[in-house]
Scaffold this active site. Sequence first.
Site, short mmCIF file in Angstrom:
data_model
loop_
_atom_site.label_atom_id
_atom_site.label_comp_id
_atom_site.label_asym_id
_atom_site.label_seq_id
_atom_site.Cartn_x
_atom_site.Cartn_y
_atom_site.Cartn_z
N SER A 147 -35.39 2.77 13.20
CA SER A 147 -35.98 1.64 12.70
C SER A 147 -36.53 1.01 14.07
O SER A 147 -36.20 1.20 15.28
CB SER A 147 -34.73 0.65 12.19
OG SER A 147 -35.28 -0.65 12.17
N TYR A 160 -26.77 -3.44 13.09
CA TYR A 160 -27.71 -2.45 12.46
C TYR A 160 -28.60 -1.87 13.60
O TYR A 160 -28.84 -0.84 13.81
CB TYR A 160 -28.76 -3.03 11.39
CG TYR A 160 -29.46 -2.38 11.01
CD1 TYR A 160 -29.50 -1.50 9.93
CD2 TYR A 160 -31.03 -2.57 11.35
CE1 TYR A 160 -30.71 -0.75 9.22
CE2 TYR A 160 -32.09 -1.88 10.74
CZ TYR A 160 -31.92 -1.02 9.87
OH TYR A 160 -33.05 -0.38 9.13
#
Length: 257
Positions: A147, A160
């Site tokens: 990501s 995350y």
Amino acid sequence: MTKTTAGLLTGRRVVLTGAAANIGAAIADRFGEEGASIVIGDIDTGAQGTVDRLRDQGVQALFVRTDVSDAASMENLFHEAASFLGGIDVIVNNAGVQRSAPITELAESDWDLHMAVNAKSCFLAAKYGIPFLRNSPGDKSIVNMASAGGIKAPPGLTGYSASKGAIIAFTKTLAGELGHEGVRVNCVAPGWIDTSFNDPVVAHMGGRDAQAKSIEASVPLRRQGTPDEVAEAFLFLASNASTFVTGQTLIVDGGSS
């Protein structure tokens, strides 16, 4: 979707995690269009719907219910996949979770969940999948879902972001470890993509209007990406179009990084 007779992945045998919806489903569809045979591992039984759609289009496909954070479950996935496909050429680690909260309010269980589902699953896929890749006669590829948040993320995404940063580091190191065996390892790092997966961070930001203002200010292309656009990046890294590419992070974020 129409399966091609001579696509970029014709004859390639793929294991894909996390494909019940969103980007994972788009990857499955795109790979099917390009001639791949696909085994999907997912804890969400909705992935059977993705497999049914692939089969309707003439794609050889199988769903194996899998907890990607569990070693025995992942080992079973790869044995089932190799038996069904006759071998494995490509591994795509897409399964993931996202939770959002300020660091002092982030539950320890959510931190652990990020690490187990996002990062540990890539380790388990490599551990149990590489022995099968070694037997592949052609190009051998692992593509991990990282990501842009693994490089820089909005407030509230510490867990995350840490898990995705771990995937980026893992990818680069594993590429060095496996290069002499002809196994390529890369990852894709999406930015804002228009899927329900981002609902937790959107809520933390204050809703869709706040998200839209952030995108307007930070993304040069001034929009979110689509799952199909991310799927194209996975296709490139999984296919013979990238046979001299390994250890890389392909950022798909509209220029925000």
